[in-house]
Structures are given as C-alpha cells and as structure tokens.
Design a protein around this motif. Structure first.
Motif, PDB file in Angstrom:
ATOM      1  N   ALA A  85       0.812  -1.222   0.000  1.00  0.00           N
ATOM      2  CA  ALA A  85       0.000   0.000   0.000  1.00  0.00           C
ATOM      3  C   ALA A  85       0.842   1.266   0.000  1.00  0.00           C
ATOM      4  CB  ALA A  85      -0.917   0.003   1.229  1.00  0.00           C
ATOM      5  N   THR A  86       2.124   1.166   0.413  1.00  0.00           N
ATOM      6  CA  THR A  86       2.912   2.388   0.600  1.00  0.00           C
ATOM      7  C   THR A  86       4.166   2.476  -0.261  1.00  0.00           C
ATOM      8  OG1 THR A  86       4.140   1.361   2.439  1.00  0.00           O
ATOM      9  CG2 THR A  86       2.136   2.623   2.986  1.00  0.00           C
ATOM     10  N   HIS A  87       4.729   1.347  -0.684  1.00  0.00           N
ATOM     11  CA  HIS A  87       6.037   1.383  -1.343  1.00  0.00           C
ATOM     12  C   HIS A  87       6.114   0.487  -2.572  1.00  0.00           C
ATOM     13  CE1 HIS A  87       7.129   3.048   2.614  1.00  0.00           C
ATOM     14  NE2 HIS A  87       8.134   3.619   1.982  1.00  0.00           N
ATOM     15  N   LEU A  88       4.996   0.218  -3.209  1.00  0.00           N
ATOM     16  CA  LEU A  88       5.000  -0.647  -4.386  1.00  0.00           C
ATOM     17  C   LEU A  88       5.495   0.124  -5.609  1.00  0.00           C
ATOM     18  CD1 LEU A  88       4.270  -3.516  -5.308  1.00  0.00           C
ATOM     19  CD2 LEU A  88       1.984  -2.670  -5.863  1.00  0.00           C
ATOM     20  N   ALA A  89       6.319  -0.545  -6.406  1.00  0.00           N
ATOM     21  CA  ALA A  89       6.858   0.059  -7.620  1.00  0.00           C
ATOM     22  C   ALA A  89       5.750   0.285  -8.651  1.00  0.00           C
ATOM     23  CB  ALA A  89       7.942  -0.836  -8.208  1.00  0.00           C
ATOM     24  N   ALA A  90       6.056   1.097  -9.631  1.00  0.00           N
ATOM     25  CA  ALA A  90       5.126   1.328 -10.736  1.00  0.00           C
ATOM     26  C   ALA A  90       4.827   0.018 -11.453  1.00  0.00           C
ATOM     27  CB  ALA A  90       5.724   2.336 -11.711  1.00  0.00           C
ATOM     28  N   PRO A  91       3.661  -0.123 -12.060  1.00  0.00           N
ATOM     29  CA  PRO A  91       3.255  -1.401 -12.669  1.00  0.00           C
ATOM     30  C   PRO A  91       4.266  -1.960 -13.663  1.00  0.00           C
ATOM     31  CG  PRO A  91       1.376   0.071 -12.553  1.00  0.00           C
ATOM     32  CD  PRO A  91       2.568   0.880 -12.130  1.00  0.00           C
ATOM     33  N   GLU A  92       4.956  -1.098 -14.418  1.00  0.00           N
ATOM     34  CA  GLU A  92       5.858  -1.609 -15.454  1.00  0.00           C
ATOM     35  C   GLU A  92       7.095  -2.298 -14.878  1.00  0.00           C
ATOM     36  OE1 GLU A  92       6.645   2.943 -15.268  1.00  0.00           O
ATOM     37  OE2 GLU A  92       4.967   1.536 -15.028  1.00  0.00           O
ATOM     38  N   TRP A  93       7.383  -2.116 -13.573  1.00  0.00           N
ATOM     39  CA  TRP A  93       8.570  -2.733 -12.979  1.00  0.00           C
ATOM     40  C   TRP A  93       8.232  -3.929 -12.091  1.00  0.00           C
ATOM     41  CZ3 TRP A  93      11.550  -0.744 -16.139  1.00  0.00           C
ATOM     42  CH2 TRP A  93      11.687   0.618 -16.371  1.00  0.00           C
ATOM     43  N   ARG A  94       7.004  -4.318 -11.987  1.00  0.00           N
ATOM     44  CA  ARG A  94       6.623  -5.364 -11.028  1.00  0.00           C
ATOM     45  C   ARG A  94       6.987  -6.758 -11.544  1.00  0.00           C
ATOM     46  NH1 ARG A  94       0.737  -2.767  -9.443  1.00  0.00           N
ATOM     47  NH2 ARG A  94       1.607  -0.716  -8.840  1.00  0.00           N
ATOM     48  N   VAL A  95       7.510  -7.579 -10.634  1.00  0.00           N
ATOM     49  CA  VAL A  95       7.976  -8.919 -10.982  1.00  0.00           C
ATOM     50  C   VAL A  95       7.138  -9.959 -10.251  1.00  0.00           C
ATOM     51  CG1 VAL A  95      10.288  -8.000 -11.335  1.00  0.00           C
ATOM     52  CG2 VAL A  95       9.708  -9.038  -9.123  1.00  0.00           C
ATOM     53  N   THR A  96       7.305 -11.232 -10.672  1.00  0.00           N
ATOM     54  CA  THR A  96       6.485 -12.322 -10.144  1.00  0.00           C
ATOM     55  C   THR A  96       7.364 -13.379  -9.489  1.00  0.00           C
ATOM     56  OG1 THR A  96       4.921 -11.985 -11.967  1.00  0.00           O
ATOM     57  CG2 THR A  96       4.750 -14.048 -10.728  1.00  0.00           C
ATOM     58  N   PRO A  97       7.036 -13.805  -8.266  1.00  0.00           N
ATOM     59  CA  PRO A  97       7.843 -14.853  -7.617  1.00  0.00           C
ATOM     60  C   PRO A  97       7.630 -16.204  -8.285  1.00  0.00           C
ATOM     61  CG  PRO A  97       5.925 -14.319  -6.277  1.00  0.00           C
ATOM     62  CD  PRO A  97       5.940 -13.322  -7.408  1.00  0.00           C
ATOM     63  N   ARG A  98       8.702 -16.971  -8.357  1.00  0.00           N
ATOM     64  CA  ARG A  98       8.590 -18.328  -8.920  1.00  0.00           C
ATOM     65  C   ARG A  98       7.988 -19.297  -7.901  1.00  0.00           C
ATOM     66  NH1 ARG A  98      10.881 -17.885 -13.767  1.00  0.00           N
ATOM     67  NH2 ARG A  98      12.617 -16.423 -14.076  1.00  0.00           N
ATOM     68  N   LEU A  99       8.330 -19.137  -6.631  1.00  0.00           N
ATOM     69  CA  LEU A  99       7.709 -19.903  -5.554  1.00  0.00           C
ATOM     70  C   LEU A  99       7.163 -18.880  -4.576  1.00  0.00           C
ATOM     71  CD1 LEU A  99       7.032 -22.557  -4.132  1.00  0.00           C
ATOM     72  CD2 LEU A  99       9.296 -22.459  -3.047  1.00  0.00           C
ATOM     73  N   ALA A 100       5.904 -18.541  -4.723  1.00  0.00           N
ATOM     74  CA  ALA A 100       5.321 -17.439  -3.962  1.00  0.00           C
ATOM     75  C   ALA A 100       5.059 -17.846  -2.516  1.00  0.00           C
ATOM     76  CB  ALA A 100       4.013 -16.991  -4.612  1.00  0.00           C
ATOM     77  N   LEU A 101       5.284 -16.913  -1.610  1.00  0.00           N
ATOM     78  CA  LEU A 101       4.803 -17.092  -0.249  1.00  0.00           C
ATOM     79  C   LEU A 101       3.271 -17.122  -0.302  1.00  0.00           C
ATOM     80  CD1 LEU A 101       5.738 -17.075   2.794  1.00  0.00           C
ATOM     81  CD2 LEU A 101       5.103 -14.653   2.780  1.00  0.00           C
ATOM     82  N   PRO A 102       2.622 -18.128   0.303  1.00  0.00           N
ATOM     83  CA  PRO A 102       1.147 -18.214   0.221  1.00  0.00           C
ATOM     84  C   PRO A 102       0.479 -17.172   1.116  1.00  0.00           C
ATOM     85  CG  PRO A 102       2.007 -19.989   1.588  1.00  0.00           C
ATOM     86  CD  PRO A 102       3.206 -19.279   1.033  1.00  0.00           C
ATOM     87  N   VAL A 103       0.548 -15.932   0.699  1.00  0.00           N
ATOM     88  CA  VAL A 103       0.086 -14.820   1.521  1.00  0.00           C
ATOM     89  C   VAL A 103      -1.368 -14.979   1.923  1.00  0.00           C
ATOM     90  CG1 VAL A 103      -0.345 -12.330   1.516  1.00  0.00           C
ATOM     91  CG2 VAL A 103       1.790 -13.231   0.557  1.00  0.00           C
ATOM     92  N   ASP A 104      -2.204 -15.430   1.015  1.00  0.00           N
ATOM     93  CA  ASP A 104      -3.637 -15.511   1.303  1.00  0.00           C
ATOM     94  C   ASP A 104      -3.965 -16.561   2.363  1.00  0.00           C
ATOM     95  OD1 ASP A 104      -4.135 -13.513  -0.508  1.00  0.00           O
ATOM     96  OD2 ASP A 104      -4.615 -14.879  -2.163  1.00  0.00           O
ATOM     97  N   GLU A 105      -3.028 -17.445   2.654  1.00  0.00           N
ATOM     98  CA  GLU A 105      -3.245 -18.453   3.697  1.00  0.00           C
ATOM     99  C   GLU A 105      -2.672 -18.016   5.040  1.00  0.00           C
ATOM    100  OE1 GLU A 105      -1.659 -22.149   2.311  1.00  0.00           O
ATOM    101  OE2 GLU A 105      -2.511 -21.896   0.297  1.00  0.00           O
TER     102      GLU A 105
END
Length: 279
Positions: A201-221
């Motif tokens: 909510a406070t320090h996320l990069a601009a959309p064009e620089w966002r990357v995707t984890p290969r093994l994501a932390l299961p945040v929603d759990e």
C-alpha cells in the motif's frame, strides 16, 4: 536470498563498467566518523573472498539456520555458490592490531551487468521472473548475501557498505540496484505476509517494474494484519527511495520470505545523495 539481500576457488573478477572496461578499484576508506576505525575495500584475492564467505556462513547457517548447498569440495564453514566467482565482494573490516588487518565484520556481494551476462543471469532470476526489468539491465547491479557480524550491528558497518556501493555505482556508470530483502519465517510467514500487505500500500513500484515470484509465499493463507515493522536493512532501503517490486518469494533453504527491491540512484533523496555521493 538473505540480505541481512546474494565459489569455486577463484578470486573475484575485476570491476567493470557497462562497456566492460576496467575501472580502478576503490582504495581503503574509513567508515563514517562515528566508527572511523572501520575500513571498507573490495576483495582482491581468493583469501579475502573466503573471509566474506566465512562470515556469511556464520550468519546464515549458524545464526539463521539456513540449509546451505555448496559445491563439492568446498571447505567447511563457508557459504559458497556458483555466482561468487562472477561477483565483486565488498568487505568491511574491524580495527586490526599492529600491521595486521582486522576481521571482516560486514560484506555485500555485487554482480555487474557484464558479470551477470557471463554467469547466465542474476541470482534473483532463480526466485523471480525479472522480465519487466529487462530495459534496465544494461546499467543494473544485483546486491546480495549482505550480512553483518552480530557484534557490529550498530549501523556504522552498513553505512560504510552503502557509501562504497554508491561510489562504485557512480564510478562505473550504473544506475539501478536490485536485490531481495529477507524476512524470517520462524512464525510460519505471518509477519512476512503482514509486512508485504503494508508495503504493497505504501512502497509498491510502478506497474511496469513489477515482478512475479517463482515460488510465492502463500500470503492468502497467512495472517496479514500483524503490526510488523520492516527489518532494519529494508527500512534503510525504503528511506533511500527503494521500491518493492512485487509479492514475496519463499526461500525454503534460507527459511525466509524474500521481497524483491529496486533502488535507482535517481530516486535517492537529496540528503542521501549528499551523504553517499556528494551530489
């Protein structure tokens, strides 16, 4: 990739700029006045790289309980991986006695664009799809395997490291630093998930620089509402203008959640520019 965010028995390669030309190594320089006895320099030979790897092992395996997979034949007590041979290794030494150098109490590993090309990519490529950062790679370095001895965590060592890194960037015409800010998962990941939600909510990069984890932390759990403060190193990055590039990856070997972070020299606030690069 812990950063508390990244060898076969070879000395580190020469520092290179984006064109591959050699750039003079930084001389030994004193840390800020509060801890003026500290010395910071780039590792010049295999023995000095080994000192950094020994400190890394002490912090990552001994203190954090990381499961380190090292190349066959690696001497005991060292943290070694295949990227070390391609990287520059920045060292901070405590005061020595007489003419003897003091022990290494802080270190960073730095991979230049030319070194990343020789290595076949960055360490962080293993944890994230960094495709969106392709336009930046020609002037982008990766910082990793950062650690400080537990007796020297008052802040002076990190400031000495950052000052040398900023000078390195300017000297070699480099503009962007990337790496991973690690959060321990002794609580199962709830603190890391909560921190990510706050930083999203406070320090996320601009959309064009966002990357995707290969093994994501299961945040929603996991819980996402804990009042978690950022680790000191990550807090320092954010104060300097760093941005989080996306959701955390899960590193089972190091038992951490790794947040991808990017800092561009152009985004340094004026007071930090004056402090680190005199501009």
């Amino acid at each position: 990739m812990p950063d508390t965010t990244l060898t076969p028995p070879l000395a580190a390669a020469p520092i290179e700029d984006r064109a591959g030309a050699l750039s003079p190594r930084a001389p030994l320089t004193a840390a800020p006045a509060a801890e003026a006895a500290l010395l910071v320099a780039w590792a010049r030979d295999e023995d000095e790289v080994r000192e950094a790897q020994r400190l890394r092992h002490e912090v990552f395996a001994g203190e954090m309980g990381a499961r380190l997979e090292v190349p066959a034949g690696t001497p005991p007590g060292l943290d070694v991986d295949r990227y070390d041979a391609f990287c520059e290794h920045l060292l901070v030494r405590a005061p020595g006695e007489a003419d003897e150098p003091g022990p290494v109490v802080g270190t960073y590993r730095v991979m230049t664009p030319a070194a990343a090309a020789r290595a076949g990519g960055l360490y962080s490529d293993n944890e994230f799809d960094l495709g969106p950062l392709t336009p930046l790679r020609a002037t982008m370095v990766e910082l990793g395997r950062s650690c400080v001895h537990p007796d020297w965590r008052s802040g002076g060592v990190v400031m000495a490291l950052w000052g040398a890194l900023a000078a390195f960037m300017v000297r070699n015409g480099l503009e962007t630093m990337v790496g991973c800010a690690s959060v321990g998962m002794r609580d199962g990941g709830h603190a890391a998930a909560s921190l990510w939600r706050r930083l999203e909510a406070t320090h996320l990069a601009a959309p064009e620089w966002r990357v995707t984890p290969r093994l994501a932390l299961p945040v929603d759990e996991l819980r996402q509402d804990l009042p978690v403060d950022a680790p000191p190193l990550l807090k320092g990055y954010l104060r300097c203008g760093a941005r989080v590039l996306g959701a955390p990856a899960w590193d089972p070997d190091f038992k951490t959640a790794d947040l991808p972070v990017m800092l561009r020299l152009a985004d340094l606030p004026a007071r930090y520019r004056r402090h680190f690069i005199g501009a």
